[in-house]
Design a protein around this motif. Structure first.
Motif, PDB file in Angstrom:
ATOM      1  N   ARG A  21      43.321 124.838   3.828  1.00 61.18           N
ATOM      2  CA  ARG A  21      44.238 123.736   3.095  1.00 61.18           C
ATOM      3  C   ARG A  21      45.479 124.490   2.594  1.00 61.18           C
ATOM      4  O   ARG A  21      46.647 123.825   2.512  1.00 61.18           O
ATOM      5  CB  ARG A  21      43.319 123.170   2.284  1.00 61.18           C
ATOM      6  N   LEU A  22      45.219 125.574   2.081  1.00 59.00           N
ATOM      7  CA  LEU A  22      46.602 126.288   1.354  1.00 59.00           C
ATOM      8  C   LEU A  22      47.571 126.540   2.316  1.00 59.00           C
ATOM      9  O   LEU A  22      48.604 126.250   2.116  1.00 59.00           O
ATOM     10  CB  LEU A  22      46.169 127.261   0.332  1.00 59.00           C
ATOM     11  N   GLY A  25      49.232 123.518   3.408  1.00 57.85           N
ATOM     12  CA  GLY A  25      50.393 123.138   2.475  1.00 57.85           C
ATOM     13  C   GLY A  25      51.335 124.014   2.540  1.00 57.85           C
ATOM     14  O   GLY A  25      52.708 123.535   2.390  1.00 57.85           O
ATOM     15  N   ALA A  36      51.464 117.129  -0.358  1.00 50.02           N
ATOM     16  CA  ALA A  36      50.171 116.529  -0.270  1.00 50.02           C
ATOM     17  C   ALA A  36      49.886 115.375  -1.041  1.00 50.02           C
ATOM     18  O   ALA A  36      50.377 115.568  -2.200  1.00 50.02           O
ATOM     19  CB  ALA A  36      48.692 117.393  -0.090  1.00 50.02           C
ATOM     20  N   VAL A  44      41.783 123.095  -5.504  1.00 51.46           N
ATOM     21  CA  VAL A  44      41.405 123.739  -4.165  1.00 51.46           C
ATOM     22  C   VAL A  44      41.355 125.432  -4.374  1.00 51.46           C
ATOM     23  O   VAL A  44      40.408 125.862  -3.686  1.00 51.46           O
ATOM     24  CB  VAL A  44      42.732 123.623  -3.095  1.00 51.46           C
ATOM     25  N   PHE A  61      52.513 125.792  -1.989  1.00 49.63           N
ATOM     26  CA  PHE A  61      51.351 125.319  -1.060  1.00 49.63           C
ATOM     27  C   PHE A  61      51.291 123.815  -1.011  1.00 49.63           C
ATOM     28  O   PHE A  61      50.452 123.119  -0.734  1.00 49.63           O
ATOM     29  CB  PHE A  61      49.995 125.718  -1.982  1.00 49.63           C
ATOM     30  N   ALA A  64      49.265 121.131  -2.971  1.00 49.99           N
ATOM     31  CA  ALA A  64      47.898 121.159  -3.055  1.00 49.99           C
ATOM     32  C   ALA A  64      47.407 121.402  -4.586  1.00 49.99           C
ATOM     33  O   ALA A  64      48.039 121.816  -5.201  1.00 49.99           O
ATOM     34  CB  ALA A  64      47.359 122.312  -2.383  1.00 49.99           C
ATOM     35  N   ASP A  65      46.199 120.709  -5.165  1.00 43.37           N
ATOM     36  CA  ASP A  65      45.623 120.891  -6.222  1.00 43.37           C
ATOM     37  C   ASP A  65      45.291 122.304  -6.572  1.00 43.37           C
ATOM     38  O   ASP A  65      44.206 122.784  -5.919  1.00 43.37           O
ATOM     39  CB  ASP A  65      44.528 119.807  -6.435  1.00 43.37           C
TER      40      ASP A  65
END
Length: 180
Positions: A21-22, A25, A36, A44, A61, A64-65
């Motif tokens: 996911r990173l 991102g 995102a 994340v 990223f 991303a959270d």
């Protein structure tokens, strides 16, 4: 744990999925795509980055959270270590990323060698983080930001050679040492 102190219910993200996911991102960031959309409140990843000027981790990223902790030269003091332990143990961050950068103005820098040293120090100084990594609940990963290219490079940790098992030396076969 949630706000009531009870364990979180729901699906736990694996460290490899969090890293994917990173990376996705960061790809969005590089191509100029939209960040995102905000997800749930769970991060994340926990990101330890240098306080020297560089883009914020959430920007690099692609929105991303992330749970970001910044220190000068990736120094791992009690406050930073406690914050990272909190992110992993209480917030359930499945990945801890040490994010250095190539143009650090500090004397010890925050390039690949410093990232490797910080990764090793995190496990050595924190039994909580070490246990989370050994159990597979959390992964450790290193990256270095390059300003000129707007690019992240992976930093492979230097693994110590595997411990050699002590072997017992056998005495020579007496039959082979006899003279005829």
């Amino acid at each position: 744990m949630d706000a009531t102190g009870s364990p979180r219910q729901g699906w736990q993200t694996s460290p490899s999925f969090a890293l994917a996911r990173l990376r996705a991102g960061h790809h969005r960031f590089r191509v100029g795509g939209a960040p995102a959309p905000p997800g749930n409140a769970d991060p994340v990843a926990a990101i330890l980055s240098c306080a020297d000027p560089q883009p914020e981790a959430v920007t690099v990223f692609g929105g991303a959270d992330v749970y970001a902790v910044r220190t000068a030269g990736l120094e791992v003091g009690p406050a930073a270590l406690g914050s990272l332990e909190y992110a992993v143990t209480h917030l359930g961050a499945p990945l801890l990323v040490v994010l250095g950068h190539a143009t650090c103005s500090l004397p010890q820098g925050s390039g690949p060698d410093r990232v490797r040293a910080t990764l090793a120090a995190l496990r050595r100084r924190s039994p909580l983080l070490d246990q989370a990594v050994r159990s597979g609940r959390c992964g450790l990963h290193g990256m270095v930001w390059h300003d000129a290219d707007r690019l992240l490079n992976e930093v492979r940790p230097v693994l110590s050679p595997p411990a050699r098992r002590a072997c017992r030396l056998r005495p020579p076969n007496r039959a082979s040492t006899r003279l005829p």
